[in-house]
Each structure stands twice: as C-alpha cells, then as structure tokens.
Design a protein around this motif. Structure first.
Motif, PDB file in Angstrom:
ATOM      1  N   GLU A 223      34.885  49.083   0.878  1.00  0.00           N
ATOM      2  CA  GLU A 223      34.430  48.522  -0.391  1.00  0.00           C
ATOM      3  C   GLU A 223      35.414  48.850  -1.511  1.00  0.00           C
ATOM      4  O   GLU A 223      35.063  49.401  -2.538  1.00  0.00           O
ATOM      5  N   THR A 429      30.783  35.356  12.577  1.00  0.00           N
ATOM      6  CA  THR A 429      29.948  36.043  11.591  1.00  0.00           C
ATOM      7  C   THR A 429      29.655  35.130  10.403  1.00  0.00           C
ATOM      8  O   THR A 429      28.520  35.097   9.896  1.00  0.00           O
ATOM      9  N   THR A 433      25.870  34.215   9.343  1.00  0.00           N
ATOM     10  CA  THR A 433      25.321  34.895   8.159  1.00  0.00           C
ATOM     11  C   THR A 433      25.703  34.245   6.846  1.00  0.00           C
ATOM     12  O   THR A 433      25.162  34.603   5.793  1.00  0.00           O
ATOM     13  N   GLN A 435      28.577  34.641   5.420  1.00  0.00           N
ATOM     14  CA  GLN A 435      29.615  35.454   4.790  1.00  0.00           C
ATOM     15  C   GLN A 435      30.359  36.252   5.854  1.00  0.00           C
ATOM     16  O   GLN A 435      29.920  36.332   7.001  1.00  0.00           O
ATOM     17  N   ASP A 437      31.876  39.898   7.012  1.00  0.00           N
ATOM     18  CA  ASP A 437      31.656  41.328   6.813  1.00  0.00           C
ATOM     19  C   ASP A 437      32.856  41.960   6.087  1.00  0.00           C
ATOM     20  O   ASP A 437      34.006  41.629   6.391  1.00  0.00           O
ATOM     21  N   GLU A 439      34.269  44.812   6.304  1.00  0.00           N
ATOM     22  CA  GLU A 439      35.222  45.488   7.196  1.00  0.00           C
ATOM     23  C   GLU A 439      36.075  44.479   7.939  1.00  0.00           C
ATOM     24  O   GLU A 439      37.289  44.668   8.106  1.00  0.00           O
ATOM     25  N   GLN A 440      35.465  43.372   8.382  1.00  0.00           N
ATOM     26  CA  GLN A 440      36.246  42.318   9.028  1.00  0.00           C
ATOM     27  C   GLN A 440      37.300  41.767   8.085  1.00  0.00           C
ATOM     28  O   GLN A 440      38.447  41.515   8.475  1.00  0.00           O
TER      29      GLN A 440
END
Length: 455
Positions: A223, A429, A433, A435, A437, A439-440
């Motif tokens: 983040e 993903t 979802t 969006q 992730d 981390e991805q």
C-alpha cells in the motif's frame, strides 16, 4: 584508472529522403571499467518512514492464517494504509511472534553498518509529519551513536501523518554542508505508505537528480505509491525495489551499499546538442531497469540528461526517440552526445563525444536494427501492462481487460512465461472482482521493469 565508453546504436542505417518527418531511435549505452577490486568510501543517507504504520507488527503467513481461523483479525485503516487489527486479548501473543517493520529496520541498519568500513559515513533521517536527522554523517563503527539512532527510529516520535518533502529537504541541506570529494553519495528511501506531499517531494527529487545523486527506493508492503518511488529512481539513476517481508530488508540494504562502493564515476551526464528541427519525443531508461525519464529542458538546441553514478562493469542504457525532419539525399548529423563524468576523487574525466549521423537516401534500407526491435517489443509489453493497471485503477474494467490480454500475448511471444501467468492471474482477478489486487499490481509493475535487463 577509470575507463568509460559511450556506444550508440541506431534503429536504421539510413532513412528515406524527401518523405516528411520520421522517427529514429538511438540506444545510448554507457560502459564502465575501473581498477580491479576498486572500492571507494561511501556516504549513505537512509531516509526512513517513521509513521505509525511502520510500528504495526506484521504476522507471517502461517500466523496470519491461524489468526483468521480463530476469527481474531479484521481490517481497519491506519495512516491511509489498510491493516489487520488483532483482537486485544491476543496482542501480547502476536507481539511475541511478529515484528514491526521498524524493528526489522533496526536489525537491517545494524547488519548493513557492519558491512561498512571506518572511512564510510552513515546518515539516518526519519520522517513522518516532520523530519529529524537521528544520525549525521557518522562512522558506522560508532556503535553507541548507531544504537541511539535505531532506538529513535523504533520509537517513531515524529507525528502521525507522512510527509516526505521535509526529509528530502533535510537531506539536501546536509549534503550541501559537507564536502563530497572522494565519497560515493547514495540516498536510500524506505516507506510503507502514502505520502501527503508527493508534488513537493518530486521537486526535491528532481533537484537531487540534477546533482546526479542516486536515489534508490524500497517500498514495504503493498500500500505505497510505487510510481512515485519508481520516478525517484529512474530520474536519478537509482534502483527501485519492493518487499512484502520486512526480513528481506538486510539483504536489500547490503546490495545498495555494495553498489555505492562499486562506483567508478559519479555526477555523470549526457550533454545533448540537437540539429535544427530535430526533437526528442521520449527518453526511456532501458538498463538497469525500464522506466520513463523526463526530457531535459533545451535552450538553443542544448540540454543535459543526468545519469547519476556509473558502477564497475556497468552497462547502463537509455533509448532516445527522435523526431527527425525531411531532407534531400545527403548525410546529416542529427545529434551530438557528450558523456561527462567525474572520477571517485572528484576529478573530471575526459569527455566522450559521439555523433548521430545518418544518410538520407532515395532507396533507404527499410529494415530495422534487430537489437532495437527486440527492445521495442519489450517496451510495448511494459506499456500495455502499465496502461491496463492505470485503466483498472480508474474503474475501466473492459479497457484494462483488453490491455492485459494484449500484454499476456506479447509476454508469451517474448518467452516471459512466468510474467505472462502473473498478468493472466491479474486479468482473472479483474474479471471476478472488478479490480486488481494491490499486491498483484506491484508485482507486475516491478517485474516488467526487468524486461530489458541483461540476461
């Protein structure tokens, strides 16, 4: 003795005459060789995020899964960063079994200091709402002062918000007050969250880049503003890394200190002089990592591109995209490049001058240089993926999906199967979802920067 070379490769050996404006690519490679086992003293400035999120204990995957099974963790926001809050009655147990980034940082600083010599200098500046130099240009062998600085970092008494500009300003003021001759200067920035003053911080980073002081960045967790950190590194000649496990910090700092010791030339720059009606449309750093570089300001056709420091046996490279004018058949000089640098003792090295000269021919060879083509194919995959990540962040799921599909195809064609699988997983993903992730996102951004590194 320091030996540098500047090698130019053009995308075409000749260009058509009388056909209007055209694009020409120039690959500029800087090669460096110094004395065997040469090692120069280093002044390393550690610029460390001391905001509250750096003191939040991080559980490893085994502990985290256990806490989730016990229903003992839920997500909250701290310092603009989503973190998992642990049930109060289990905090003592978690503290025993997990460590915060600031604790790992203390261990990393101690370990890295052990690898420095008595003639090296270490500065540590903590920043949050305000900045404070907890160690100023001291020998790493001064254990008492080092332990005092680490203790201040771990307490983190610098406020609750995260402002980077005061830390960069303190760094510049400190470097201005000290002689730099005979020292390799390097700044290493570590943060785990979002800064509130990114525009002001970028202005200070540009100032450091203009002085050819490398700024390497380490993002911790998932983040933080990776594009901001990457821009710091790309424009100054530094490195940009990210880690999710704080225990990786010692190795990263060790690598950065090793790079600083391996410097054979510093304050390197490329002086550029454009011929009439020639324009630079884009500059990319190709090696050591792929990234955009701001186009320098030009006055009367002249400008300078800061390269930072040159390491032993380095093969740093930049790609210049030129817009060249229409000409009648003849041979023309389009651009003069001059490599300027100082040796580690601060003495100016002999400039290396190279000209970009090309023939305008009625029957010009249409074939492109295979080396440039290979680079452009990897740049295209990098751009497709970055565009997909930007569109996903803006909520354009359809556009991001198309770009990711194209990136996957390109990566497969390039033989980058592992990266293609990661991009395909991000696409999956996104479809499930809406969006990608965080981390991805970071894994993809940092991995594709290595597409053009030497294999």
């Amino acid at each position: 003795m320091t030996s540098l070379d500047l090698r130019l490769t053009l995308s075409r050996s000749s260009v058509p005459a009388n056909t209007g404006e055209q694009v020409l690519y120039v690959l500029a490679e800087v090669l460096g060789q110094g004395k065997a086992n040469q090692r120069i003293p280093v002044h390393c400035v550690l610029l460390v995020d001391c905001s509250p999120s750096m003191r939040v204990p991080i559980a490893d995957s085994t502990l985290f899964r256990e806490l989730m099974r016990r229903g003992a963790a839920h997500e909250v926001m701290l310092d603009g960063v989503p973190v998992w809050k642990i049930r109060d009655d289990l905090m003592d147990e978690v503290r025993r079994r997990a460590q915060s980034p600031s604790r790992w940082l203390g261990q990393a600083v101690r370990g890295a200091a052990e690898r420095l010599n008595a003639d090296d200098q270490l500065t540590i500046i903590g920043f949050a709402e305000k900045a404070h130099a907890v160690l100023k240009a001291k020998s790493p062998s001064d254990v008492v002062r080092l332990e005092g600085a680490v203790a201040i970092l771990e307490r983190g008494d610098l406020g609750r918000s995260t402002r980077l500009a005061p830390g960069l300003r303190n760094t510049i003021e400190l470097l201005d007050s000290m002689p730099s001759t005979g020292l390799s200067q390097r700044i290493v920035l570590l943060t785990d969250g979002f800064v509130e003053d990114d525009e002001q911080a970028l202005a200070y980073a540009r100032h450091l880049a203009a002085r050819s002081i490398p700024v390497s960045t380490i993002g911790l967790g998932v983040e933080f503003q990776e594009q901001l950190l990457m821009s710091f590194a790309d424009q100054s000649g530094g490195q940009s890394s990210f880690i999710t496990d704080p225990s990786d910090l010692p190795n990263l700092l060790d690598l950065e200190f090793g790079r600083a010791h391996a410097i054979i030339a510093q304050k390197a720059r490329l002086d550029l002089r454009l011929a009439h009606d020639v324009q630079i449309r884009r500059i990319l750093r190709i090696r050591p990592a792929l990234g955009d570089v701001p186009i320098p300001e030009f006055e009367a056709g002249s400008g300078s591109l800061s390269l930072g420091s040159i390491e032993q046996r380095a093969k740093a490279a930049w790609l210049l995209e030129l817009r060249i004018p229409n000409h009648v058949p003849n041979i023309y000089r389009l651009l003069r490049l001059s490599l300027q640098a100082d040796d580690p003792q601060g003495q100016s090295l002999e400039p290396i001058n190279r000209d970009v000269v090309i023939e305008y021919h009625p029957r010009a060879d249409q074939a492109l240089n295979p080396e440039i083509v290979a680079i452009l194919e990897r740049v295209t995959a990098w751009r497709l993926q970055n565009k997909a990540l930007e569109q996903a962040a803006q909520g354009d799921q359809a556009g991001a999906t198309r770009q990711l599909q194209a990136a996957v195809t390109r990566l497969v064609d390039l033989g980058e199967h592992e990266l293609a699988e990661q991009a395909a997983a991000a696409q999956q993903t996104l479809q499930e979802t809406g969006q990608i992730d965080p981390e991805q996102t970071k894994i993809l951004r940092y991995a594709t920067r290595r597409l053009t590194e030497e294999r």
